[in-house]
Design a protein around this motif. Sequence first.
Motif, PDB file in Angstrom:
ATOM      1  N   SER A   1       0.842  -1.201   0.000  1.00 43.27           N
ATOM      2  CA  SER A   1       0.000   0.000   0.000  1.00 43.27           C
ATOM      3  C   SER A   1       0.874   1.248   0.000  1.00 43.27           C
ATOM      4  CB  SER A   1      -0.913  -0.031   1.226  1.00 43.27           C
ATOM      5  OG  SER A   1      -1.662   1.153   1.304  1.00 43.27           O
ATOM      6  N   ALA A   2       1.913   1.220   0.858  1.00 45.26           N
ATOM      7  CA  ALA A   2       2.810   2.379   0.903  1.00 45.26           C
ATOM      8  C   ALA A   2       3.532   2.543  -0.423  1.00 45.26           C
ATOM      9  CB  ALA A   2       3.807   2.219   2.046  1.00 45.26           C
ATOM     10  N   SER A   3       3.929   1.433  -1.031  1.00 45.49           N
ATOM     11  CA  SER A   3       4.612   1.477  -2.323  1.00 45.49           C
ATOM     12  C   SER A   3       3.690   2.037  -3.390  1.00 45.49           C
ATOM     13  CB  SER A   3       5.080   0.080  -2.697  1.00 45.49           C
ATOM     14  OG  SER A   3       5.694   0.066  -3.965  1.00 45.49           O
ATOM     15  N   ALA A   4       2.415   1.599  -3.334  1.00 46.64           N
ATOM     16  CA  ALA A   4       1.445   2.134  -4.314  1.00 46.64           C
ATOM     17  C   ALA A   4       1.265   3.623  -4.095  1.00 46.64           C
ATOM     18  CB  ALA A   4       0.114   1.391  -4.175  1.00 46.64           C
ATOM     19  N   ASN A   5       1.195   4.039  -2.811  1.00 49.31           N
ATOM     20  CA  ASN A   5       1.061   5.470  -2.513  1.00 49.31           C
ATOM     21  C   ASN A   5       2.275   6.239  -2.994  1.00 49.31           C
ATOM     22  OD1 ASN A   5      -1.432   5.127  -1.342  1.00 49.31           O
ATOM     23  ND2 ASN A   5      -0.651   5.016   0.763  1.00 49.31           N
ATOM     24  N   LEU A   6       3.465   5.663  -2.763  1.00 45.88           N
ATOM     25  CA  LEU A   6       4.692   6.324  -3.235  1.00 45.88           C
ATOM     26  C   LEU A   6       4.727   6.417  -4.749  1.00 45.88           C
ATOM     27  CD1 LEU A   6       7.450   4.887  -0.856  1.00 45.88           C
ATOM     28  CD2 LEU A   6       6.625   7.233  -0.961  1.00 45.88           C
ATOM     29  N   THR A   7       4.249   5.336  -5.398  1.00 54.48           N
ATOM     30  CA  THR A   7       4.214   5.361  -6.871  1.00 54.48           C
ATOM     31  C   THR A   7       3.280   6.461  -7.345  1.00 54.48           C
ATOM     32  OG1 THR A   7       4.670   3.002  -6.960  1.00 54.48           O
ATOM     33  CG2 THR A   7       3.729   3.970  -8.925  1.00 54.48           C
ATOM     34  N   GLU A   8       2.105   6.564  -6.726  1.00 55.53           N
ATOM     35  CA  GLU A   8       1.153   7.628  -7.106  1.00 55.53           C
ATOM     36  C   GLU A   8       1.770   9.010  -6.854  1.00 55.53           C
ATOM     37  OE1 GLU A   8      -2.628   7.187  -5.179  1.00 55.53           O
ATOM     38  OE2 GLU A   8      -2.816   5.091  -5.828  1.00 55.53           O
ATOM     39  N   LEU A   9       2.425   9.150  -5.699  1.00 56.11           N
ATOM     40  CA  LEU A   9       3.043  10.419  -5.355  1.00 56.11           C
ATOM     41  C   LEU A   9       4.158  10.758  -6.333  1.00 56.11           C
ATOM     42  CD1 LEU A   9       2.853  12.630  -3.225  1.00 56.11           C
ATOM     43  CD2 LEU A   9       4.488  11.366  -1.857  1.00 56.11           C
ATOM     44  N   ALA A  10       4.939   9.739  -6.698  1.00 54.55           N
ATOM     45  CA  ALA A  10       6.021   9.969  -7.657  1.00 54.55           C
ATOM     46  C   ALA A  10       5.459  10.383  -9.001  1.00 54.55           C
ATOM     47  CB  ALA A  10       6.869   8.700  -7.786  1.00 54.55           C
ATOM     48  N   GLN A  11       4.382   9.740  -9.403  1.00 51.81           N
ATOM     49  CA  GLN A  11       3.766  10.103 -10.692  1.00 51.81           C
ATOM     50  C   GLN A  11       3.212  11.535 -10.636  1.00 51.81           C
ATOM     51  OE1 GLN A  11       0.921   6.990 -11.346  1.00 51.81           O
ATOM     52  NE2 GLN A  11       2.470   5.570 -12.164  1.00 51.81           N
ATOM     53  N   ALA A  12       2.631  11.871  -9.470  1.00 50.79           N
ATOM     54  CA  ALA A  12       2.101  13.230  -9.326  1.00 50.79           C
ATOM     55  C   ALA A  12       3.238  14.238  -9.355  1.00 50.79           C
ATOM     56  CB  ALA A  12       1.308  13.349  -8.029  1.00 50.79           C
ATOM     57  N   LEU A  13       4.350  13.917  -8.677  1.00 51.67           N
ATOM     58  CA  LEU A  13       5.498  14.821  -8.675  1.00 51.67           C
ATOM     59  C   LEU A  13       6.080  14.947 -10.077  1.00 51.67           C
ATOM     60  CD1 LEU A  13       7.390  13.888  -5.388  1.00 51.67           C
ATOM     61  CD2 LEU A  13       6.303  16.049  -5.923  1.00 51.67           C
ATOM     62  N   MET A  14       6.119  13.866 -10.788  1.00 49.56           N
ATOM     63  CA  MET A  14       6.650  13.908 -12.151  1.00 49.56           C
ATOM     64  C   MET A  14       5.738  14.746 -13.046  1.00 49.56           C
ATOM     65  SD  MET A  14       8.220  10.105 -12.552  1.00 49.56           S
ATOM     66  CE  MET A  14       8.347  10.094 -14.261  1.00 49.56           C
ATOM     67  N   ALA A  15       4.440  14.626 -12.804  1.00 53.06           N
ATOM     68  CA  ALA A  15       3.499  15.423 -13.610  1.00 53.06           C
ATOM     69  C   ALA A  15       3.686  16.914 -13.303  1.00 53.06           C
ATOM     70  CB  ALA A  15       2.067  14.989 -13.331  1.00 53.06           C
ATOM     71  N   LEU A  16       3.893  17.238 -12.020  1.00 50.50           N
ATOM     72  CA  LEU A  16       4.116  18.641 -11.643  1.00 50.50           C
ATOM     73  C   LEU A  16       5.439  19.141 -12.217  1.00 50.50           C
ATOM     74  CD1 LEU A  16       3.020  18.826  -7.899  1.00 50.50           C
ATOM     75  CD2 LEU A  16       2.026  20.049  -9.838  1.00 50.50           C
ATOM     76  N   ALA A  17       6.437  18.290 -12.138  1.00 51.31           N
ATOM     77  CA  ALA A  17       7.730  18.677 -12.676  1.00 51.31           C
ATOM     78  C   ALA A  17       7.631  18.890 -14.172  1.00 51.31           C
ATOM     79  CB  ALA A  17       8.752  17.607 -12.349  1.00 51.31           C
ATOM     80  N   GLU A  18       6.850  18.145 -14.828  1.00 53.15           N
ATOM     81  CA  GLU A  18       6.642  18.304 -16.292  1.00 53.15           C
ATOM     82  C   GLU A  18       5.972  19.622 -16.563  1.00 53.15           C
ATOM     83  OE1 GLU A  18       7.266  16.726 -19.369  1.00 53.15           O
ATOM     84  OE2 GLU A  18       8.598  15.662 -18.021  1.00 53.15           O
ATOM     85  N   ARG A  19       5.075  19.998 -15.760  1.00 53.50           N
ATOM     86  CA  ARG A  19       4.381  21.280 -15.976  1.00 53.50           C
ATOM     87  C   ARG A  19       5.323  22.458 -15.816  1.00 53.50           C
ATOM     88  NH1 ARG A  19      -0.824  21.647 -12.388  1.00 53.50           N
ATOM     89  NH2 ARG A  19      -1.323  19.512 -12.593  1.00 53.50           N
ATOM     90  N   TYR A  20       6.178  22.382 -14.826  1.00 52.17           N
ATOM     91  CA  TYR A  20       7.089  23.500 -14.623  1.00 52.17           C
ATOM     92  C   TYR A  20       8.179  23.533 -15.677  1.00 52.17           C
ATOM     93  CZ  TYR A  20       5.040  24.467 -10.104  1.00 52.17           C
ATOM     94  OH  TYR A  20       4.182  24.799  -9.115  1.00 52.17           O
ATOM     95  N   ARG A  21       8.496  22.515 -16.280  1.00 46.94           N
ATOM     96  CA  ARG A  21       9.518  22.484 -17.312  1.00 46.94           C
ATOM     97  C   ARG A  21       8.990  23.129 -18.573  1.00 46.94           C
ATOM     98  NH1 ARG A  21      12.097  16.604 -17.484  1.00 46.94           N
ATOM     99  NH2 ARG A  21      12.490  16.493 -15.335  1.00 46.94           N
ATOM    100  N   HIS A  22       7.850  23.108 -18.787  1.00 45.18           N
ATOM    101  CA  HIS A  22       7.302  23.618 -20.044  1.00 45.18           C
ATOM    102  C   HIS A  22       6.868  24.992 -19.906  1.00 45.18           C
ATOM    103  CE1 HIS A  22       7.789  19.927 -21.936  1.00 45.18           C
ATOM    104  NE2 HIS A  22       6.684  19.374 -21.591  1.00 45.18           N
TER     105      HIS A  22
END
Length: 136
Positions: free
Chosen positions: A115-136
């Motif tokens: 469960s924690a791993s799934a949460n971390l994966t979701e959080l990582a994906q969310a962080l990556m999505a945010l990082a993608e937004r700021y890069r552009h």
Amino acid sequence: FSVVASEMKLLADQAKAATSQVRGILGEIQRGINTSVMLTEEAVKRAAAGKTRSDTTQRTIEEITAKVEESGQVFQQVIASANQQQLGIEQVMGALQNIRQASQQTAAGTRQVESASANLTELAQALMALAERYRH
């Protein structure tokens, strides 16, 4: 004198007859004694045979008693061994119960890690999505 001689002859004849009777009685007594001796000897022989049988019976009973006591001791050892095995089985059952509980706890911990791993994966994906937004 002839009267005295005649009386003496009569007394001698009576003494002779009495002596024959005494001999007959003594003969009967002797036969009775011989019979008694033979019967006594036979009784002694039978008593000796009875004692021998009695001694043999006593030894047999003592041997049987010893075997019964030995069997009782073996039985006590078997019971003690069975009790020890029962304790061992109870200990094994307790250990298996502990293993089951540990397995359940491990499974619960694994689910939490998943469960924690799934949460971390979701959080990582969310962080990556945010990082993608700021890069552009």
